[in-house]
Design a protein around this motif. Structure first.
Motif, PDB file in Angstrom:
ATOM      1  N   LEU A 190     -61.593  62.631   1.338  1.00  0.00           N
ATOM      2  CA  LEU A 190     -61.467  64.000   1.486  1.00  0.00           C
ATOM      3  C   LEU A 190     -59.513  64.488   1.402  1.00  0.00           C
ATOM      4  CD1 LEU A 190     -64.099  63.448   2.767  1.00  0.00           C
ATOM      5  CD2 LEU A 190     -64.258  65.957   3.971  1.00  0.00           C
ATOM      6  N   SER A 191     -58.503  63.554   1.381  1.00  0.00           N
ATOM      7  CA  SER A 191     -57.937  63.407   1.588  1.00  0.00           C
ATOM      8  C   SER A 191     -57.059  64.361   0.871  1.00  0.00           C
ATOM      9  CB  SER A 191     -57.301  62.168   0.754  1.00  0.00           C
ATOM     10  OG  SER A 191     -57.301  60.983   1.841  1.00  0.00           O
ATOM     11  N   LYS A 192     -57.627  64.890  -0.855  1.00  0.00           N
ATOM     12  CA  LYS A 192     -56.246  65.328  -2.026  1.00  0.00           C
ATOM     13  C   LYS A 192     -57.833  66.531  -2.573  1.00  0.00           C
ATOM     14  CE  LYS A 192     -54.444  60.958  -2.041  1.00  0.00           C
ATOM     15  NZ  LYS A 192     -53.545  60.702  -2.899  1.00  0.00           N
ATOM     16  N   TRP A 196     -55.436  62.761   8.120  1.00  0.00           N
ATOM     17  CA  TRP A 196     -56.497  62.990   8.759  1.00  0.00           C
ATOM     18  C   TRP A 196     -57.564  61.173   8.608  1.00  0.00           C
ATOM     19  CZ3 TRP A 196     -55.632  65.829  12.598  1.00  0.00           C
ATOM     20  CH2 TRP A 196     -55.163  66.689  12.806  1.00  0.00           C
ATOM     21  N   ARG A 197     -57.328  60.594   7.448  1.00  0.00           N
ATOM     22  CA  ARG A 197     -57.461  59.751   7.378  1.00  0.00           C
ATOM     23  C   ARG A 197     -59.353  59.505   7.460  1.00  0.00           C
ATOM     24  NH1 ARG A 197     -56.173  58.498   4.035  1.00  0.00           N
ATOM     25  NH2 ARG A 197     -56.189  56.500   3.410  1.00  0.00           N
ATOM     26  N   ILE A 198     -60.384  59.893   5.885  1.00  0.00           N
ATOM     27  CA  ILE A 198     -61.591  60.065   6.192  1.00  0.00           C
ATOM     28  C   ILE A 198     -62.269  60.317   4.295  1.00  0.00           C
ATOM     29  CG2 ILE A 198     -62.260  62.608   6.104  1.00  0.00           C
ATOM     30  CD1 ILE A 198     -64.991  61.522   7.703  1.00  0.00           C
ATOM     31  N   PHE A 229     -52.715  65.246  -9.896  1.00  0.00           N
ATOM     32  CA  PHE A 229     -50.862  66.347  -9.654  1.00  0.00           C
ATOM     33  C   PHE A 229     -50.094  65.212  -9.719  1.00  0.00           C
ATOM     34  CE2 PHE A 229     -53.331  66.170  -5.046  1.00  0.00           C
ATOM     35  CZ  PHE A 229     -53.042  65.156  -4.535  1.00  0.00           C
ATOM     36  N   TYR A 230     -50.427  64.754 -10.776  1.00  0.00           N
ATOM     37  CA  TYR A 230     -48.864  63.350 -11.585  1.00  0.00           C
ATOM     38  C   TYR A 230     -49.019  63.803 -12.613  1.00  0.00           C
ATOM     39  CZ  TYR A 230     -50.522  60.762  -7.407  1.00  0.00           C
ATOM     40  OH  TYR A 230     -51.482  60.341  -5.888  1.00  0.00           O
ATOM     41  N   ILE A 231     -47.265  63.984 -13.182  1.00  0.00           N
ATOM     42  CA  ILE A 231     -47.092  64.123 -14.325  1.00  0.00           C
ATOM     43  C   ILE A 231     -46.759  62.259 -14.993  1.00  0.00           C
ATOM     44  CG2 ILE A 231     -45.492  64.913 -16.023  1.00  0.00           C
ATOM     45  CD1 ILE A 231     -46.135  67.440 -14.890  1.00  0.00           C
ATOM     46  N   ILE A 245     -63.004  55.301   6.613  1.00  0.00           N
ATOM     47  CA  ILE A 245     -61.292  55.400   7.169  1.00  0.00           C
ATOM     48  C   ILE A 245     -60.408  55.751   6.566  1.00  0.00           C
ATOM     49  CG2 ILE A 245     -60.073  55.158   9.310  1.00  0.00           C
ATOM     50  CD1 ILE A 245     -61.749  52.085   9.433  1.00  0.00           C
ATOM     51  N   GLY A 246     -60.914  56.820   5.278  1.00  0.00           N
ATOM     52  CA  GLY A 246     -59.519  56.304   3.973  1.00  0.00           C
ATOM     53  C   GLY A 246     -60.139  56.286   3.417  1.00  0.00           C
ATOM     54  N   SER A 247     -60.249  55.964   1.636  1.00  0.00           N
ATOM     55  CA  SER A 247     -60.967  55.405   0.421  1.00  0.00           C
ATOM     56  C   SER A 247     -60.220  54.543   0.215  1.00  0.00           C
ATOM     57  CB  SER A 247     -61.199  56.434  -0.734  1.00  0.00           C
ATOM     58  OG  SER A 247     -60.243  57.023  -1.461  1.00  0.00           O
ATOM     59  N   ALA A 265     -62.911  57.839  -7.512  1.00  0.00           N
ATOM     60  CA  ALA A 265     -62.424  59.104  -7.874  1.00  0.00           C
ATOM     61  C   ALA A 265     -62.400  60.233  -7.131  1.00  0.00           C
ATOM     62  CB  ALA A 265     -64.104  59.386  -8.210  1.00  0.00           C
ATOM     63  N   PRO A 266     -60.588  59.564  -6.503  1.00  0.00           N
ATOM     64  CA  PRO A 266     -60.875  60.869  -5.394  1.00  0.00           C
ATOM     65  C   PRO A 266     -60.013  62.323  -5.819  1.00  0.00           C
ATOM     66  CG  PRO A 266     -59.070  59.137  -5.247  1.00  0.00           C
ATOM     67  CD  PRO A 266     -59.957  59.021  -6.294  1.00  0.00           C
ATOM     68  N   TYR A 267     -59.299  62.099  -7.057  1.00  0.00           N
ATOM     69  CA  TYR A 267     -59.085  63.696  -7.895  1.00  0.00           C
ATOM     70  C   TYR A 267     -60.164  64.280  -8.835  1.00  0.00           C
ATOM     71  CZ  TYR A 267     -54.881  61.292  -6.230  1.00  0.00           C
ATOM     72  OH  TYR A 267     -53.874  60.262  -6.028  1.00  0.00           O
ATOM     73  N   THR A 268     -61.462  64.322  -8.418  1.00  0.00           N
ATOM     74  CA  THR A 268     -62.166  65.270  -9.060  1.00  0.00           C
ATOM     75  C   THR A 268     -62.338  67.120  -8.901  1.00  0.00           C
ATOM     76  OG1 THR A 268     -64.520  64.994  -7.772  1.00  0.00           O
ATOM     77  CG2 THR A 268     -64.333  63.214  -9.174  1.00  0.00           C
ATOM     78  N   GLY A 273     -53.032  51.463 -12.985  1.00  0.00           N
ATOM     79  CA  GLY A 273     -53.308  50.969 -11.776  1.00  0.00           C
ATOM     80  C   GLY A 273     -53.316  51.376 -10.113  1.00  0.00           C
ATOM     81  N   TYR A 274     -53.489  51.955  -9.668  1.00  0.00           N
ATOM     82  CA  TYR A 274     -53.594  52.360  -8.085  1.00  0.00           C
ATOM     83  C   TYR A 274     -53.775  50.738  -7.292  1.00  0.00           C
ATOM     84  CZ  TYR A 274     -54.616  53.605  -2.759  1.00  0.00           C
ATOM     85  OH  TYR A 274     -54.839  54.014  -1.435  1.00  0.00           O
ATOM     86  N   PRO A 275     -52.579  50.632  -7.098  1.00  0.00           N
ATOM     87  CA  PRO A 275     -52.316  49.074  -6.173  1.00  0.00           C
ATOM     88  C   PRO A 275     -53.297  48.343  -5.590  1.00  0.00           C
ATOM     89  CG  PRO A 275     -50.068  50.213  -6.143  1.00  0.00           C
ATOM     90  CD  PRO A 275     -51.998  51.117  -7.185  1.00  0.00           C
TER      91      PRO A 275
HETATM   92  C1  LIG Z   1     -56.451  56.296  -6.845  1.00  0.00           C
HETATM   93  C2  LIG Z   1     -56.532  56.743  -5.670  1.00  0.00           C
HETATM   94  N1  LIG Z   1     -57.398  56.150  -4.326  1.00  0.00           N
HETATM   95  C3  LIG Z   1     -57.055  56.487  -3.503  1.00  0.00           C
HETATM   96  C4  LIG Z   1     -56.745  56.363  -2.820  1.00  0.00           C
HETATM   97  C5  LIG Z   1     -56.286  56.600  -1.040  1.00  0.00           C
HETATM   98  O1  LIG Z   1     -57.216  57.898  -0.754  1.00  0.00           O
HETATM   99  P1  LIG Z   1     -57.550  58.257   0.672  1.00  0.00           P
HETATM  100  O2  LIG Z   1     -56.645  58.431   1.166  1.00  0.00           O
HETATM  101  O3  LIG Z   1     -58.836  58.404   1.066  1.00  0.00           O
HETATM  102  O4  LIG Z   1     -57.207  56.712   1.466  1.00  0.00           O
HETATM  103  C6  LIG Z   1     -55.439  56.862  -3.165  1.00  0.00           C
HETATM  104  C7  LIG Z   1     -54.586  58.065  -2.898  1.00  0.00           C
HETATM  105  O5  LIG Z   1     -52.853  58.385  -3.285  1.00  0.00           O
HETATM  106  C8  LIG Z   1     -54.744  56.713  -4.750  1.00  0.00           C
HETATM  107  O6  LIG Z   1     -54.068  57.644  -5.567  1.00  0.00           O
END
Ligand SMILES: Cc1ncc(COP(=O)(O)O)c(C=O)c1O
Length: 394
Positions: A236-238, A245-247, A322-324, A99-101, A205-208, A125-127
């Motif tokens: 599928l978010s990015k 949509w949360r997947i 998409f980050y600086i 339901i979203g990563s 790996a959501p940004y590949t 890191g991503y919290p």
């Molecule tokens: C590194 C990282 N992992 C996971 C996610 C979460 O993505 P999702 O929308 O699939 O929950 C994000 C969202 O910003 C992220 O930056």
């Protein structure tokens, strides 16, 4: 009423004060230009929405979804990995929709971390990597991501007793917040290190698919031994602009995927099926928007980098995400500098310390802002800098 003590172990939410300030400015009618949120401003492609609408009208989708995900979706995820990365996955055992990563990233700690156990976590890191560990009763051990190491962790610097005690290692490339990338050589080192210390790897790996200048980021799953050692979270978010949509999905080691399914099947009832069908269409349908949208992000990246460099906020050119990740001038903390930008220029950014102690000295700016807001933001940054220089000279 007595709340569980584990809630006290969560760090304070750093953005309370900033969010309050933004709300106050907006309430006064002042427009804040926000570079703070990593949520694509571009639309979900219309063919995906069409499929979702059709599926929403089908009465079979009114009922509880399959928790393990529709077989068709698992198959579509496996096909996508094969097409994009040349990685073969068994859709029944090595793929699980989420339901979203973020949901899976949080829950997988429950599969590995006993009270007192450690997880190796990148800083910055991503919290949720560290927060999932803390909620499971464990201790994050932070691996510093230093600019001089291209924001890759130095495995040799991790004490052997820590590595032996740790159960999980989190990695994330292309990286949020630094925009750094990693090659297969790095992933090979990670697999070797994990095997030496009996660690499970969770690669996020959501940004590949958000990449520039012709660069194609690899998947951790392409690494020899990856399936024995770990899993990869994707989303599928990015890629498809589907954050709302949360997947997402996790793929890789069958035992790890199964363990996460055990936790999830006891806590949630899966992803609404209309959204699962939309994901099937996203993964199997036209991928043309990806190059188009990356061209937009790349143009925005170049424009923003130019002004940041002009005003002394030095940043590397990110090849992906998409980050600086920009360095702030000496003499400020990230938080003070963020407040200053907000107060004096009406610009919101994220202080680097929102991602960990090693984020001190940096701010993160997201390119998920419309072109006209970006122009306005750039003008404000230049004007703010000119005002500041003038004051300093006097
Ligand atoms: C590194 C990282 N992992 C996971 C996610 C979460 O993505 P999702 O929308 O699939 O929950 C994000 C969202 O910003 C992220 O930056």
């Amino acid at each position: 009423m007595e709340l569980a003590k584990r809630l006290n172990r969560l760090p304070p939410y750093l953005f309370v004060e900033i969010n309050q300030k933004i709300a106050e400015l907006r309430a006064r009618g002042e427009e804040v230009i926000s570079f703070a949120i990593g949520d694509p401003d571009l639309p979900t492609p219309s063919h995906i929405i069409e499929h979702m609408c059709q599926a929403a009208r089908d009465p079979t989708n009114y009922r509880y979804p399959e928790t393990a995900g529709l077989p068709e979706l698992r198959q579509a995820i496996a096909e996508w990995y094969e097409r994009r990365f040349g990685v073969t996955l068994n859709p029944a055992k090595e793929v699980l929709p989420l339901i979203g990563s973020k949901e899976g990233i949080g829950h997988i700690a429950l599969c590995f971390i006993e009270p007192g156990d450690m997880a190796l976590v990148p800083d910055p890191g991503y919290p949720p990597f560290s927060l999932g560990t803390i909620l499971a009763g464990g201790e994050p051990y932070f691996m510093p991501l230093k600019e001089e190491n291209d924001f890759l962790p130095d495995f040799k610097a991790i004490p052997a007793e820590v590595a032996d005690k740790a159960k999980l290692m989190w990695l994330n490339y292309p990286n949020n917040p630094t925009g750094a990338i990693a090659g297969l050589d790095f992933f090979e080192k990670a697999v070797h290190f994990a095997q030496q210390h009996h660690l499970a790897i969770c690669h996020d790996a959501p940004y590949t698919e958000i990449a520039f200048d012709g660069y194609k980021p690899p998947s951790f799953m392409q690494t020899p031994g990856a399936k024995k050692t770990g899993v990869e979270f994707h989303s599928l978010s990015k890629t498809y602009h589907m954050t709302g949509w949360r997947i997402g999905m996790v793929v890789g080691n069958a035992d790890m995927v199964d363990a996460l399914f055990k936790v999830k099947s006891n806590l949630d009832s899966g992803i609404p099926q209309a959204i699962q069908y939309a994901a099937v269409e996203a993964l199997r349908g036209s991928q043309e928007h990806i190059a188009e949208h990356n061209a937009i992000f790349q143009r925005r990246r170049d424009k923003l980098l130019k002004v940041l460099n002009e005003i002394g906020l030095k940043a590397r050119i990110p090849k992906a995400t998409f980050y600086i990740w920009a360095k702030i001038p000496q003499g400020y903390t990230s938080m003070d500098f963020t407040k200053k930008l907000l107060d004096e220029a009406g610009i919101a950014v994220t202080p680097g310390t929102g991602y960990g102690k090693e984020g001190e000295g940096y701010i993160r700016l997201s390119l998920t802002i419309s072109d006209d807001r970006l122009e306005e933001g750039i003008n404000r940054l230049s004007a703010w800098h000119a005002r500041n220089c003038h004051c300093e000279e006097r």
